[in-house]
Enzyme design. Structure first.
Site, PDB file in Angstrom:
ATOM      1  CG  MET A 175      95.050 -46.169  34.577  1.00  0.00           C
ATOM      2  SD  MET A 175      95.620 -44.517  35.070  1.00  0.00           S
ATOM      3  CE  MET A 175      95.286 -44.584  36.828  1.00  0.00           C
ATOM      4  CE  LYS A 176      96.626 -41.585  24.882  1.00  0.00           C
ATOM      5  NZ  LYS A 176      97.778 -42.221  24.322  1.00  0.00           N
ATOM      6  CE1 TYR A 177      97.513 -49.892  32.151  1.00  0.00           C
ATOM      7  CE2 TYR A 177      95.552 -49.551  30.821  1.00  0.00           C
ATOM      8  CZ  TYR A 177      96.141 -49.936  32.002  1.00  0.00           C
ATOM      9  OH  TYR A 177      95.371 -50.362  33.036  1.00  0.00           O
TER      10      TYR A 177
END
Ligand SMILES: Nc1ncnc2c1ncn2[C@@H]1O[C@H](COP(=O)(O)OP(=O)(O)OP(=O)(O)O)[C@@H](O)[C@H]1O
Length: 804
Positions: free
Chosen positions: A390-392
């Site tokens: 996931m790209k936070y």
């Protein structure tokens, strides 16, 4: 007058008389020395020529310094045998170098000048080298160190100038109107000053120390103190020095000594002029030794031009190798002072070991390459095992922890390497609990994203929520926005750097040694989690479902990272014939935008345009309702080769009224941040803004597509031989506080986006595809005010061309 006062008066008089006599002596010597130089040059009627250094020059101390030509090929000079005026490098030498730098835009000449400058200092006054490098870089120290910001406003500078020159306000204003540039103003203001007693000459080290004193001044009376130091510097500075002292003080050097060039120069300087005691037999391969250089200097008989012979090729190889060593070292330990110390005290080849990755010194981060679709990612990775994370949507944080004598020292650094430890007391509390849980952890460095969380449920919140958190000196009990630290890499553990391990190995160690930490109360302690991921071992399509979750949730998208080192298809040609493959390491690569990390943002896929990071460099007056504000704003990319921003497009969309007001405050007309004359080194191409901004911030901007433009010169020559590229329908998204102007998008990024877009639209020549207009872009709420919609139209003055 009493006796003591009379004595004091007499003493003052005597010293003034002595000073006048001394000044006369100096002038006499100067005149006779110039005469003898003229005689030597055989042209008595002409001005003294610049003194070129030659190998036969005797080593003696001249009374008057005529500075060497710094532009010459460093392979043809030998600063070691040049006469030098004093043990400490005079500031006049540095200002001579700055004059030379300001006279050229050629990268080769800039590199030559910087290399030669540093070599003279290595040879004669190595103790001043760090000061010289910082002054040339127009900074005082690494960003992570405290007290490296001068923070002097224009009024302090003006007051100091008034007090040292006895000019009136009105005269000073007239000088500003005439010259514009503050350095030139100071220079002309000071020409009117006559001093009977010559002040002690300004030295490079002295200048740097004074700047440090300014940056370190705090508390009551700080403005007065800073003003006094500035005045002192202006009194000491003479002639041309005044211009550069003032430009340095206004942090406006504009001489193209950008980071990469400066690192190249440091490397070349040491490879050509190593400290005398370091060139032993076994160390020679690191240096361009004297015999090699003399082969280059002495061309074969009968030939005028220096031939590209074996010696020059060998010398160039050594220079390039040394550049690689210094740049690699800087990427893992970005501190000029430590690097110079390492180079002065050890062989060049040993530098990476002497100045290693160190807990407490943030390394330059690895960056990801933007992709437009999952298909493109699969294409790029051509079957290599990878992990999708996931790209936070938060703030990057490099967390350094070291335990000594049972005391933990913790630092949290931003993407831009600023120390933001004060902002996150809850992360410190969390780390204290983790260290208490596992006493075998002595030191580590984490690469992670700080994300705002709902304190009750732990659910992710948006980046906007995080930006509501106070910036400095946050007390644990005052924390209003709870956070989580989502760790995606481990770079160092218990004394061992892990950079050369593959991502699979680093991640395994991370998960083994640092399990998640979920506190009872997230207001009193942050939580630690691993970045959520799915792995694909043989290129199987496991990502789609994960991607859909990213789209539905509060994530920015996905980061795709190869797990093991391998080979991938290199470029478009390779994609077509499948033959061009190149190695792709899964090691941690500081300061690289690597293909081993691919980022897929929702915005790229769900809307028409990539987001870009652009620098505001100028503006026009708004019309109608916006007459009191700046609109549109001229935005620029960062051109690393030119070392300055280059204008890309005008932006008038995505701003709120609150934002416009703040912009007026940040860039008031006729101030040190906003001027009618181009005071800062920017390339505006065909744009003529009404005012120029001091380029110092980065905005995230999204647009519809990239077009070939007759106005912009960004990426000129990369796509079209005579025209640049521009961004259509630019729309402001947010301020990128984590980026400095040198981290902004580059002309190469724009050209790459153009090529990708051309592939996507089937060579539609940068025209907007049907339905891909601004209306489809996702809105961002700014300061809880609705974003203005009315201005999403393109600037009508901007012509659009189809690609030729
Ligand atoms: N799982 C993750 N792995 C790596 N980076 C992540 C992750 N989640 C969030 N990020 C953030 O995404 C950024 C990765 O994109 P990139 O390396 O290009 O940096 P950037 O230039 O700051 O990009 P962007 O503008 O997309 O945030 C990191 O800087 C980091 O802040």
């Amino acid at each position: 007058m009493d006796l003591d006062a009379m004595r004091a008066e007499e003493a003052r008089w005597r010293s003034a008389t002595a000073a006048v006599a001394h000044a006369k002596e100096v002038i006499k010597e100067e005149v006779s020395s110039i005469a003898s130089l003229r005689e030597e040059s055989g042209s008595p009627s002409k001005a003294a020529p610049r003194q070129h250094i030659n190998l036969a020059m005797p080593k003696s101390k001249p009374t008057v310094m005529t500075f060497p030509d710094l532009l010459v090929d460093p392979l043809l000079t030998t600063p070691e045998v040049c006469p030098w005026p004093s043990a400490t490098t005079p500031f006049s030498f540095l200002s001579h170098a700055l004059v030379s730098l300001s006279g050229t835009r050629s990268r080769i000449l800039i590199l030559n000048i910087l290399t030669n400058t540093l070599r003279y200092i290595i040879a004669h006054d190595p103790a001043s080298l760090t000061a010289a490098v910082y002054l040339l870089s127009n900074s005082l120290g690494p960003t992570y160190q405290p007290n490296t910001e001068l923070n002097i406003g224009g009024s302090v500078l003006s007051k100091a100038l008034l007090s040292t020159t006895s000019l009136t306000q009105a005269k000073l204003r007239r000088l500003y109107q005439k010259h514009g540039d503050p350095g030139d103003v100071a220079f002309y203001a000071k020409t009117s000053v006559r001093t009977l007693i010559p002040p002690s000459p300004l030295t490079v080290q002295g200048m740097y120390d004074k700047l440090l004193a300014i940056a370190g001044s705090k508390g009551q009376g700080v403005v007065k103190r800073k003003e006094e130091i500035v005045s002192g510097l202006l009194v000491q500075a003479q002639g041309e020095e005044v211009r550069w002292v003032y430009r340095i003080l206004s942090m406006n050097l504009r001489v193209g000594a950008v980071r990469n060039t400066l690192l190249q120069a440091v490397a070349r300087a040491f490879a050509l002029s190593p400290p005398a005691d370091l060139v032993q037999k076994d160390g020679e391969e690191d240096y361009v030794a004297e015999n090699l250089r003399s082969q280059v200097i002495a061309p074969p008989e009968g030939k005028k031009k220096v031939p590209v012979d074996d010696a020059r090729v060998r010398a160039t190889e050594i220079l390039l190798k040394s550049e690689g060593t210094v740049k690699r070292t800087y990427a893992q330990h970005p501190n000029y002072g430590h690097i110079i110390n390492g180079l002065l005290n050890g062989r060049l080849g040993e530098l990476p070991d002497k100045v290693p990755l160190t807990v407490g010194v943030p390394l330059l981060p690895t960056l990801g390459s933007p992709m437009r679709s999952l298909e493109e990612i699969y294409d790029r990775l051509s079957g290599l095992p990878f992990s999708a994370e996931m790209k936070y949507d938060g703030q990057r944080a490099q967390v350094h922890v070291c335990v000594i004598d049972q005391r933990a020292s913790v630092r949290v650094f931003s993407r831009h390497l600023e120390d933001m430890t004060d902002k996150y007391p809850d992360i410190l509390a969390m780390l204290a609990s983790i260290l208490a849980r596992d006493p075998s952890l002595h030191s580590f460095i984490l690469d992670a994203e700080v994300v705002a969380l709902d304190p009750a449920t732990g659910a992710l919140k948006t980046f906007q929520e995080l930006s509501n958190r106070a910036r400095k000196d946050v007390k644990l009990e005052d924390v209003k926005v709870s956070v989580g630290l989502f760790v995606f890499d481990l770079l160092y553990l218990n004394g061992q750097p892990l950079l050369s391990e593959t991502f699979r190995q680093r991640r395994a160690t991370l998960r083994q040694r640092l399990p998640p930490y979920i506190p009872q109360d997230v207001r009193l302690s942050a939580r630690l989690e691993w970045a959520e991921n799915v792995d694909s071992e043989d290129g199987e399509d496991v990502v789609l479902e994960f991607w859909e979750r990213a789209v539905a949730g509060k994530y920015e998208g996905l980061m795709i990272k190869i797990l093991d080192s391998g080979e991938v298809i290199d470029d478009e040609i390779g994609k077509k014939n499948g033959s061009r493959r190149k190695p792709l390491p899964a090691t941690y690569e500081p300061d690289k935008r690597t293909m081993a990390w691919l980022k897929l943002k929702k915005d790229y896929v769900l809307t028409t345009g990539d987001s870009l990071d652009l620098i505001p460099i100028g503006a026009w007056h708004g019309n109608g309702r916006k007459a009191a504000w700046w609109s549109p704003i001229l935005l620029a990319v960062w051109d690393e080769n030119e070392g300055r921003p280059v204008a890309l497009c005008k932006c008038m969309s995505g701003f709120t009224d609150v934002f416009y007001k703040k912009l007026n405050e940040k860039y008031p007309d006729g101030s040190e941040t906003c001027s009618r004359t181009p005071l800062w080194d920017v390339e505006t191409g065909g744009y003529s803004p009404t005012v120029y901004f001091n380029p110092h911030e980065v905005w995230e901007v999204r647009g519809a597509d990239i077009t070939v433009s007759p106005t912009s010169v960004t990426a000129k020559g990369l796509i079209d031989p005579s025209r640049g590229l521009s961004l259509r329908f630019p729309r402001f998204m947010k301020l990128r506080e984590d980026k400095g102007i040198e981290n902004a998008s580059t002309p190469e990024d724009i050209a790459r986006m153009y090529r990708t877009q051309e592939g996507r639209v089937g060579g539609a020549g940068g025209r907007v595809e049907p339905g891909m207009d601004d209306g489809e872009l996702v809105d961002v709420e700014l300061e809880s005010e609705a974003v203005e919609e009315s201005e999403s139209e393109e600037d009508p003055t901007e012509p659009v061309l189809a690609s030729g």
